[in-house]
Design a protein around this motif. Structure first.
Motif, PDB file in Angstrom:
ATOM      1  N   TYR B 135       8.794   9.350 -33.602  1.00  0.00           N
ATOM      2  CA  TYR B 135       7.469   9.958 -33.749  1.00  0.00           C
ATOM      3  C   TYR B 135       6.415   9.378 -32.803  1.00  0.00           C
ATOM      4  N   TYR B 136       6.826   8.448 -31.924  1.00  0.00           N
ATOM      5  CA  TYR B 136       5.891   8.019 -30.870  1.00  0.00           C
ATOM      6  C   TYR B 136       5.783   9.135 -29.833  1.00  0.00           C
ATOM      7  N   ASN B 137       4.719   9.130 -29.065  1.00  0.00           N
ATOM      8  CA  ASN B 137       4.527  10.051 -27.919  1.00  0.00           C
ATOM      9  C   ASN B 137       4.493  11.527 -28.319  1.00  0.00           C
ATOM     10  N   GLN B 138       4.080  11.812 -29.541  1.00  0.00           N
ATOM     11  CA  GLN B 138       4.107  13.195 -30.014  1.00  0.00           C
ATOM     12  C   GLN B 138       2.746  13.878 -29.869  1.00  0.00           C
ATOM     13  N   HIS B 139       2.784  15.157 -29.528  1.00  0.00           N
ATOM     14  CA  HIS B 139       1.587  16.003 -29.485  1.00  0.00           C
ATOM     15  C   HIS B 139       1.840  17.158 -30.453  1.00  0.00           C
ATOM     16  N   TRP B 140       1.200  17.096 -31.609  1.00  0.00           N
ATOM     17  CA  TRP B 140       1.478  18.074 -32.665  1.00  0.00           C
ATOM     18  C   TRP B 140       0.240  18.900 -33.006  1.00  0.00           C
ATOM     19  N   THR B 141       0.481  20.007 -33.662  1.00  0.00           N
ATOM     20  CA  THR B 141      -0.616  20.796 -34.218  1.00  0.00           C
ATOM     21  C   THR B 141      -0.279  21.166 -35.659  1.00  0.00           C
ATOM     22  N   VAL B 142      -1.311  21.154 -36.487  1.00  0.00           N
ATOM     23  CA  VAL B 142      -1.145  21.478 -37.912  1.00  0.00           C
ATOM     24  C   VAL B 142      -2.207  22.526 -38.271  1.00  0.00           C
ATOM     25  N   SER B 143      -1.838  23.472 -39.115  1.00  0.00           N
ATOM     26  CA  SER B 143      -2.811  24.473 -39.587  1.00  0.00           C
ATOM     27  C   SER B 143      -3.325  24.068 -40.953  1.00  0.00           C
ATOM     28  N   VAL B 160      -9.396  31.092 -44.166  1.00  0.00           N
ATOM     29  CA  VAL B 160      -9.674  30.562 -42.818  1.00  0.00           C
ATOM     30  C   VAL B 160      -8.594  29.532 -42.502  1.00  0.00           C
ATOM     31  N   TYR B 161      -8.050  29.617 -41.280  1.00  0.00           N
ATOM     32  CA  TYR B 161      -6.952  28.720 -40.886  1.00  0.00           C
ATOM     33  C   TYR B 161      -7.282  27.967 -39.593  1.00  0.00           C
ATOM     34  N   PRO B 162      -8.078  26.910 -39.675  1.00  0.00           N
ATOM     35  CA  PRO B 162      -8.297  26.121 -38.445  1.00  0.00           C
ATOM     36  C   PRO B 162      -7.033  25.342 -38.091  1.00  0.00           C
ATOM     37  N   ARG B 163      -6.913  24.986 -36.821  1.00  0.00           N
ATOM     38  CA  ARG B 163      -5.760  24.159 -36.398  1.00  0.00           C
ATOM     39  C   ARG B 163      -6.280  22.849 -35.821  1.00  0.00           C
ATOM     40  N   TYR B 164      -5.629  21.748 -36.188  1.00  0.00           N
ATOM     41  CA  TYR B 164      -6.012  20.438 -35.678  1.00  0.00           C
ATOM     42  C   TYR B 164      -4.884  19.894 -34.807  1.00  0.00           C
ATOM     43  N   GLN B 165      -5.250  19.144 -33.776  1.00  0.00           N
ATOM     44  CA  GLN B 165      -4.259  18.550 -32.871  1.00  0.00           C
ATOM     45  C   GLN B 165      -4.124  17.052 -33.156  1.00  0.00           C
ATOM     46  N   ILE B 166      -2.889  16.591 -33.175  1.00  0.00           N
ATOM     47  CA  ILE B 166      -2.590  15.186 -33.500  1.00  0.00           C
ATOM     48  C   ILE B 166      -1.727  14.602 -32.376  1.00  0.00           C
ATOM     49  N   GLU B 167      -2.158  13.467 -31.825  1.00  0.00           N
ATOM     50  CA  GLU B 167      -1.370  12.803 -30.771  1.00  0.00           C
ATOM     51  C   GLU B 167      -1.051  11.387 -31.232  1.00  0.00           C
ATOM     52  N   THR B 168       0.238  11.073 -31.360  1.00  0.00           N
ATOM     53  CA  THR B 168       0.623   9.740 -31.837  1.00  0.00           C
ATOM     54  C   THR B 168       0.575   8.745 -30.677  1.00  0.00           C
ATOM     55  N   GLU B 169       0.621   7.454 -31.044  1.00  0.00           N
ATOM     56  CA  GLU B 169       0.450   6.436 -30.000  1.00  0.00           C
ATOM     57  C   GLU B 169       1.582   6.486 -28.963  1.00  0.00           C
ATOM     58  N   GLY B 180      11.418  16.613 -31.518  1.00  0.00           N
ATOM     59  CA  GLY B 180      11.003  17.896 -30.934  1.00  0.00           C
ATOM     60  C   GLY B 180      11.978  18.415 -29.901  1.00  0.00           C
ATOM     61  N   LEU B 181      11.929  19.726 -29.640  1.00  0.00           N
ATOM     62  CA  LEU B 181      12.839  20.333 -28.655  1.00  0.00           C
ATOM     63  C   LEU B 181      12.586  19.796 -27.257  1.00  0.00           C
ATOM     64  N   ILE B 182      11.332  19.385 -27.013  1.00  0.00           N
ATOM     65  CA  ILE B 182      10.983  18.750 -25.739  1.00  0.00           C
ATOM     66  C   ILE B 182      10.273  17.438 -26.093  1.00  0.00           C
ATOM     67  N   GLY B 183      10.643  16.369 -25.409  1.00  0.00           N
ATOM     68  CA  GLY B 183      10.034  15.072 -25.723  1.00  0.00           C
ATOM     69  C   GLY B 183       9.702  14.303 -24.459  1.00  0.00           C
ATOM     70  N   PHE B 184       8.842  13.303 -24.596  1.00  0.00           N
ATOM     71  CA  PHE B 184       8.385  12.536 -23.423  1.00  0.00           C
ATOM     72  C   PHE B 184       8.320  11.053 -23.717  1.00  0.00           C
TER      73      PHE B 184
END
Lengths: 155, 305
Positions: B135-143, B160-169, B180-184
């Motif tokens: 779960y390091y290096n992740q760029h996620w979005t949650v509704s 109403v469905y806002p979306r928030y972006q989460i980036e792990t360390e 994830g299907l693509i990782g970095f």
């Protein structure tokens, strides 16, 4: 006096460097940035009492959805089944149809329980639409049925 | 006689017109009807440097709470929950971010709130990502879903469905491939104390976690700020780099087999000019496969003397 001044300047410099270091140290801390101010939607009128319906009868209601937020919004629309009736593409035995049109005339788009697009990328402002309810034909129940139409907004 | 009849007809026409217009006015007066309204703030947030296994209370940390506003003249109860973006609303999300693996990692102090007419309610928000190497290096979005609970006898409801972006360390030397299907690896490539006028190199690793090979397009990018749209935002304290050509990947196209990874060397070369000293710049390396989700790595540059 000069010594005091030098001491004060030195202290200020140290404090200054200290602050810079503290800022750098917090760069690894969680950072939270508000990117969009608000997502907002309203619909008028707020209710639609259809009343007693005959099999296959059609009722319409003109509505206005408003994007009151500060970003473009996609509006979707979904319908629920009632206790005894099911939402369908067209009226049938204990099946009702709920459709919408942006012009108030054909073509009508069927509203499903999973939701369909009402309008994409609506800029802040209004979008008028008409809801059309077609009663089941035949209907086997004669009690009051409650259906909910939900308009949802996403960025 | 004819004149009298004509006169009577004109008077009748005038009266009838006036009567109709009165009726029109009456109808127009009745036309405005009550409407329901729902507003949710913030509409979007970017959360960065999220440490694994740590519980974040956004209200304590940043003074940010979810604000639910009922713009109706009747009280309403709203259900508050989190979802994968593909499950709700327009079922879309921002390209470059992956759906959060488990939406319940983002949670609230309560999942139901009753808001009085023309009022607002604050709801505290929390985040906790489990401590797993992937779960390091992740760029996620949650509704987030704020949905009006249908009131008895009411036919219309709002959501109403806002979306928030989460980036792990960010981390290098992972013991496990990123999720994830693509990782970095890393999630953010840092060029600290960069010497101006000299080429500096650093590496990123791209993981293809799909069950088939993919061809990837690698593009350094900055994103024009548009406050009316959801987009990839720069990290606070950093500005988008003034010239994207100063950042060059060693290749623009890359093929990676299933369950394999490849390295890309990123070269940064900033002209030696006084005005570029001590800046804090950012760019992204956008990685787009022939099929499936795209991702990105942030590049942060801090030139020094």
């Amino acid at each position: 006096m000069k010594k005091l001044l030098i001491c004060l300047i030195t202290l200020a410099l140290i404090t200054g460097f200290g602050l810079t270091k503290a800022e750098a140290a917090t760069s690894d801390e969680i950072a939270v940035t508000v990117t969009l101010q608000n997502i907002s939607v309203s619909v008028t009128p707020d209710d639609w009492a259809i009343g007693t319906v005959a099999p296959s009868s059609v009722n319409t209601q003109a509505c206005t959805a408003t994007n009151n937020g500060n970003v473009n919004e996609d509006l979707d629309i979904a319908v629920t089944d009632s206790t005894n009736w099911t939402a369908g593409a067209s009226a049938g035995s204990d099946i009702f149809a709920m459709d919408f049109s942006l012009t108030g005339a054909a073509p009508w788009t069927n509203i499903t329980t999973g939701g369909v697009v009402l309008v994409n990328a609506l800029a802040p402002g209004d979008q008028t639409f008409t809801l059309q309810f077609t009663a089941p034909d035949p209907g086997s129940v004669y009690t009051q049925q409650s259906i909910t139409v939900t308009v949802s907004a996403s960025p | 006689m004819k004149k009298k009849i004509t006169l009577i007809l004109i008077i009748l026409l005038f009266l009838s017109n006036n009567l109709f217009s009165e009726e029109k006015r009456t109808i127009q007066k009745e036309k405005p009807r009550a409407g329901m309204g729902l507003s949710v703030q913030p509409g979007g947030i970017l959360i960065q440097h999220v440490k694994l296994d740590e519980t974040y209370n956004f209200y304590e940390k940043s003074g940010i709470a979810l604000i639910v506003e009922n713009k109706d003249t009747l009280p309403h109860t709203y259900i508050i929950n989190t979802f994968k973006p593909s499950q709700v609303g327009n079922k879309k999300w921002l390209t470059g971010y992956l759906e959060i693996p488990e939406p319940s990692w983002f949670f609230f102090e309560k999942n139901e709130v009753t808001v009085e007419p023309k009022s607002k309610q604050k709801v505290k928000m929390y985040l906790k990502v489990p401590k797993e190497e992937k779960y390091y290096n992740q760029h996620w979005t949650v509704s987030l879903g704020v949905t009006g609970k249908p009131e008895k006898g009411q036919m219309l409801a709002l959501a109403v469905y806002p979306r928030y972006q989460i980036e792990t360390e960010t981390k290098t030397g992972l013991k496990e491939k990123p999720a994830g299907l693509i990782g970095f690896e890393p999630g953010t490539l840092i060029f600290e104390n960069l010497a101006l006028g000299k080429k500096e190199k650093n590496k990123i690793i791209v993981y293809n976690n799909d069950n088939k090979p993919h061809k990837y397009r690698i593009t350094p990018k900055i994103i024009e700020v548009d406050t009316t749209k959801e987009q990839i935002f720069n990290t606070p304290g950093y500005r988008w780099i003034p010239n994207i050509k100063w950042i060059r990947p060693c290749k623009r196209k890359l093929k990676i087999n299933s369950d394999e990874s490849k390295e890309i060397t990123i070269t940064v070369n900033i002209p030696k000019k006084q005005k570029y000293y001590l800046k804090k710049w950012e760019a992204i390396i956008f990685i787009e496969p022939d099929e499936g989700p795209s991702g990105f790595v942030r590049v942060q540059i801090e030139p020094n003397k």
